[in-house]
Design an enzyme around this catalytic site. Structure first.
Site, mmCIF file in Angstrom:
data_model
loop_
_atom_site.group_PDB
_atom_site.id
_atom_site.type_symbol
_atom_site.label_atom_id
_atom_site.label_comp_id
_atom_site.label_asym_id
_atom_site.label_seq_id
_atom_site.Cartn_x
_atom_site.Cartn_y
_atom_site.Cartn_z
ATOM 1 N N HIS A 90 0.833 -1.221 0.000
ATOM 2 C CA HIS A 90 0.000 0.000 0.000
ATOM 3 C C HIS A 90 0.864 1.267 0.000
ATOM 4 O O HIS A 90 0.499 2.271 0.614
ATOM 5 C CB HIS A 90 -0.945 0.033 1.207
ATOM 6 N N ASN A 163 -10.328 -2.831 2.169
ATOM 7 C CA ASN A 163 -9.970 -2.839 0.746
ATOM 8 C C ASN A 163 -11.216 -2.609 -0.093
ATOM 9 O O ASN A 163 -12.334 -2.615 0.427
ATOM 10 C CB ASN A 163 -9.365 -4.195 0.358
ATOM 11 N N HIS A 354 -4.275 1.115 11.863
ATOM 12 C CA HIS A 354 -4.055 -0.153 12.579
ATOM 13 C C HIS A 354 -5.420 -0.776 12.854
ATOM 14 O O HIS A 354 -6.239 -0.172 13.577
ATOM 15 C CB HIS A 354 -3.318 0.155 13.882
HETATM 16 FE FE1 HDE Z 1 -2.553 -4.755 5.430
HETATM 17 N N1 HDE Z 1 -0.757 -3.972 5.927
HETATM 18 N N2 HDE Z 1 -1.906 -6.586 6.000
HETATM 19 N N3 HDE Z 1 -4.291 -5.623 4.787
HETATM 20 N N4 HDE Z 1 -3.198 -2.991 4.813
HETATM 21 C C1 HDE Z 1 -0.405 -2.697 5.773
HETATM 22 O O1 HDE Z 1 0.725 -1.384 7.363
HETATM 23 C C2 HDE Z 1 -0.821 -6.823 6.752
HETATM 24 C C3 HDE Z 1 -4.620 -6.934 4.862
HETATM 25 C C4 HDE Z 1 -4.436 -2.689 4.369
HETATM 26 O O2 HDE Z 1 -3.251 3.541 3.947
HETATM 27 C C5 HDE Z 1 0.923 -2.389 6.397
HETATM 28 O O3 HDE Z 1 1.246 0.774 7.728
HETATM 29 C C6 HDE Z 1 -0.761 -8.197 7.127
HETATM 30 C C7 HDE Z 1 -6.011 -7.122 4.592
HETATM 31 C C8 HDE Z 1 -4.508 -1.303 3.981
HETATM 32 O O4 HDE Z 1 -1.678 3.358 5.460
HETATM 33 C C9 HDE Z 1 1.307 -3.701 7.085
HETATM 34 C C10 HDE Z 1 -1.851 -8.782 6.546
HETATM 35 C C11 HDE Z 1 -6.510 -5.870 4.358
HETATM 36 C C12 HDE Z 1 -3.246 -0.796 4.243
HETATM 37 C C13 HDE Z 1 0.170 -4.607 6.684
HETATM 38 C C14 HDE Z 1 -2.559 -7.766 5.843
HETATM 39 C C15 HDE Z 1 -5.411 -4.950 4.474
HETATM 40 C C16 HDE Z 1 -2.453 -1.881 4.756
HETATM 41 C C17 HDE Z 1 1.920 -1.796 5.440
HETATM 42 C C18 HDE Z 1 -2.253 -10.252 6.596
HETATM 43 C C19 HDE Z 1 -7.954 -5.491 3.998
HETATM 44 C C20 HDE Z 1 -2.768 0.611 3.998
HETATM 45 C C21 HDE Z 1 2.171 -0.398 5.895
HETATM 46 C C22 HDE Z 1 -2.528 -10.695 7.893
HETATM 47 C C23 HDE Z 1 -8.871 -5.767 5.063
HETATM 48 C C24 HDE Z 1 -3.087 1.518 5.139
HETATM 49 C C25 HDE Z 1 1.354 -0.229 7.070
HETATM 50 C C26 HDE Z 1 -2.644 2.917 4.831
HETATM 51 C C27 HDE Z 1 -1.130 -1.751 5.168
HETATM 52 C C28 HDE Z 1 0.119 -5.871 7.086
HETATM 53 C C29 HDE Z 1 -3.731 -8.029 5.099
HETATM 54 C C30 HDE Z 1 -5.599 -3.547 4.257
HETATM 55 C C31 HDE Z 1 2.661 -4.242 6.773
HETATM 56 C C32 HDE Z 1 0.313 -8.837 7.957
HETATM 57 C C33 HDE Z 1 -6.792 -8.447 4.611
HETATM 58 C C34 HDE Z 1 -5.699 -0.553 3.415
HETATM 59 O O5 HDE Z 1 1.316 -3.551 8.465
#
Ligand code: HDE
Length: 698
Positions: A90, A163, A354
């Site tokens: 992202h 999402n 978060h």
């Molecule tokens: Fe994320 N995801 N994600 N994700 N995600 C991040 O956090 C992660 C997942 C989503 O505009 C990170 O600050 C793991 C699902 C959005 O700043 C990180 C898993 C969904 C955004 C991270 C998922 C998301 C992130 C990267 C599997 C939809 C952007 C930078 C367990 C429900 C937020 C950060 C923004 C961002 C980890 C799966 C949505 C690395 C470990 C499912 C919208 O923390």
């Protein structure tokens, strides 16, 4: 007795909420940090006035630079440290401010204060993003869009980090690094940027078949939304709403755009990437600047706790959705984006979402994907934002007071008074003190959990294809065709024949006809397996029956001098009356004169813009200095828009271009009839946006 009011929902107050200024709270808070440098004297960061910002201090005009030039050192050093790590996923994002207004009190289901009072408004910050591409990649990549919202509630920040697709690739967080390694550019050559069309991604899909349902969405038009304003948002996971009495409901969150859900055509998306890599962020920025505020409704699907096992899917499995026909979506509020950011780095880049940021009344479930996320986000912010004090960065600050015994760390801003920084204490009368759950402290939902420690997945997570098939069954014929074309493109880019074969063999489980067609296109053997036996469909999954309105669509008027002023004026007026944006596209910028002396200002040339940057064209034509080039440009614009199924209107004077182009009279081709009905018919066509029944290959 619970001290919170157990009475009826609070009536809408005359001011719209109890917090009179709640929608302004965040703005007021941010304003304290905004600095306007215009008209000021330049200083160092120590406040010393700078006398020369053009030359460094040297020993002689041609001599070496001196270390004692503290202004030079400070300026260069700060510059050297301007960048922070981009998000691992992202990274490319864009954001805006707005407010959430609750339609109807949700007290029956949740004790969350921002969901108690009809009409209550809560300030929010939203960041949209592309998952795969780097920060400097393109907007229109085929990708999932992030849809992350921070609600600045009076009980603390609540983040709904979702999402634009309601399901996910994997079921368990432990697989997330593998998924991301596979979909990001391949490590040996860093190719391709912002694309899933390559070997490692499809190898991952074939060997991790829980991704099937999400891949169907990724191959669908949902992954190339027209812009952020016209896509759905989903919380994806199953969360819990818990009321004052501790009664819980499972819940899924939906955001539904008031302008409907609309997508690009893949060929168009690729061309836009070159013509305007910032297409979607520009659209958001301009819409808000022009007062076309962006609106979504918040919907909830709820399942009572005792109905958890009544479905033919596991509600804790993030690769599954709850069909709306089975669990209806109730609209409970409206989100309005009404203010652009002041500074992209300070706000969009530094915002830290978060999914673990919840407020009393909203809780988690045992969805194993969600559980892993609860660990990941705080962890990643510590690195990305340089330590534990990122919650003090203005965009991340809660609007309610926050007090605890956490202290120190890099870039600490607040100055905590006094000698006490521990709990329990007697020196500060045991403050900051805790708050009982009854009085509004957060109490984790008292779910009963039983089981042996085990690394395994529930059998109820084993069906990877039924909902992928449900999705396919729900698509309209053009949507199905687009999915096949997307597979042909993506899998066709895979070098390994073996992987291509595995993909075709895998997706036969979804639809044999689809997999066989793809097999032909990508040069592998037809699949031999059989599709899953699912005949059900969920009409709500198709984009076909979405909202169709002309507001905020963009029409390009192709025009030269000598035009008919009456005709053009009437059409432009009708379009603008319906909120359609008009670009006047000509040979060069400046004023054009019509045959009756009418004037029109050209604001784009054939070079500065492109047909793919418009939703529709109005072809007027006319005279130009280089008539041959002018005519050729118009024909090119018509042919491209025709290929992308867009409505095109032809003035009487534009009719010769219709005959010379590939466009043919038929769906979405509106010609001036001289009977005054043209504008109406053209507006209806603009609202419809695409004419899939058009035969573009004749
Ligand atoms: Fe994320 N995801 N994600 N994700 N995600 C991040 O956090 C992660 C997942 C989503 O505009 C990170 O600050 C793991 C699902 C959005 O700043 C990180 C898993 C969904 C955004 C991270 C998922 C998301 C992130 C990267 C599997 C939809 C952007 C930078 C367990 C429900 C937020 C950060 C923004 C961002 C980890 C799966 C949505 C690395 C470990 C499912 C919208 O923390």
């Amino acid at each position: 007795m619970n001290s919170k009011s157990k009475g009826d929902c609070v009536e809408k107050s005359s001011t719209g909420n109890q917090f009179n200024d709640s929608e302004n709270r965040k703005l007021a808070q941010l304003s304290e940090f905004v600095v306007n440098n215009k008209g000021t004297k330049m200083t160092t960061n120590q406040g010393v006035k700078v006398s020369d910002d053009e030359q460094s201090l040297k020993a002689g005009v041609r001599g070496p630079t001196l270390l004692e030039d503290f202004h030079l050192r400070e300026k260069i050093t700060h510059f050297d440290h301007e960048r922070i790590p981009e998000r691992v996923v992202h990274a490319r994002g864009y954001a805006a401010h707005g407010e959430f207004e609750l339609y109807k009190c949700m007290k029956k289901y949740t004790s969350a204060k921002f969901l108690q009072e009809d009409g209550k408004k809560t300030p929010i910050f939203i960041r949209y993003s592309n998952v795969v591409g780097s920060k400097g990649s393109v907007d229109t990549a085929r990708d999932v869009r992030g849809f992350a919202i921070k609600f600045y509630t009076e009980e603390g920040n609540y983040d709904l980090v979702g999402n634009n697709i309601p399901v996910f690739f994997i079921q368990d967080a432990v697989k997330f690094p593998d998924l991301v390694h596979a979909i990001k550019p391949e490590p040996h050559n860093e190719i391709p940027q912002a694309a899933s069309a390559h070997d490692t991604f499809w190898d991952f899909v074939a060997t991790n078949q829980e991704s099937a349902h999400m891949v169907m969405w990724l191959m669908s038009d949902r992954a190339i939304p027209t812009n952020f304003r016209k896509m759905d948002g989903f919380g994806v996971h199953t969360f819990r709403l818990v009321n004052d009495d501790g009664i819980a409901h499972f819940v899924k969150f939906h955001w539904k755009p008031l302008l409907g859900v609309h997508s690009l055509v893949w060929d168009e998306a690729q061309k836009i990437a070159g013509k305007d890599a910032d297409f979607q962020r520009r659209d958001l920025w301009e819409s808000i600047e022009h007062g076309n505020f962006v609106e979504y409704e918040l919907g909830v699907q709820m399942i009572p706790e005792d109905k958890e096992f009544m479905f033919n899917f596991d509600i804790l499995d993030a690769t599954k959705l709850w069909p709306e026909e089975i669990v209806p979506v109730q609209k409970i509020g409206k989100l309005t984006l009404n203010r652009n950011v002041t500074n992209v780095f300070a706000e969009t880049e530094q915002v830290a979402f978060h999914p673990g940021n919840v407020v009393p009344g909203i809780d988690f479930t045992n969805d194993p994907l969600l559980q892993g996320r609860l660990f990941s986000y705080l962890d990643t912010q510590l690195l990305r934002l340089g330590g534990p004090n990122f919650t003090e960065i203005p965009i991340n600050r809660a609007v309610c007071p926050f007090h605890n015994n956490q202290r120190d760390g890099f870039s600490r801003q607040r100055i905590d008074e006094g000698q006490v920084s521990y709990h329990n204490n007697s020196l500060a009368n045991n403050t900051p003190s805790t708050t009982s759950v009854e009085k509004g402290g957060f109490g984790h939902y008292a779910e009963k959990v039983e089981g042996r420690v085990i690394k395994a997945r529930s059998d109820s997570f084993a069906d990877h294809f039924s909902q992928a098939r449900l999705f396919w069954n729900s698509m309209s014929p053009p949507e199905k065709q687009h999915i096949i074309e997307a597979f042909n493109f993506e899998v066709g880019k895979v070098n390994s024949r073996n992987v291509r074969q595995q993909i075709v063999d895998m997706f036969v489980n979804v639809d044999k006809g689809m997999a066989t067609t793809i097999a032909e296109a990508v040069g592998v053997n037809p699949p031999t397996g059989e599709q899953v036996n699912v005949s059900a469909s969920s009409p709500a999954l198709s984009m076909e029956k979405t909202v169709y309105v002309p507001q905020t669509l963009k029409v390009g008027i192709l025009i030269g001098s000598g035009f008919d002023g009456v005709e053009v004026r009437e059409v432009v007026r009708s379009l603008r009356n319906q909120g359609v944006t008009v670009d006047v596209i000509g040979e060069r910028l400046g004023t054009l004169i019509g045959k009756d002396g009418a004037k029109i200002i050209v604001n784009q040339t054939f070079e500065t813009t492109a047909p793919v940057l418009h939703d529709s064209l109005y072809v007027v034509g006319g005279n130009a200095d280089n008539q041959m080039k002018f005519n050729r440009d118009i024909i090119y614009y018509i042919n491209e828009s025709f290929m992308h199924y867009k409505p095109i209107g032809f003035a009487m004077s534009g009719m010769p271009y219709l005959r010379q182009s590939n466009a043919m009279v038929g769906p979405g081709i509106i010609t001036a009839s001289g009977n005054g009905e043209f504008s109406k018919a053209f507006l209806e066509a603009i609202a419809k946006q695409r004419f899939w029944k058009r035969n573009i290959y004749n």
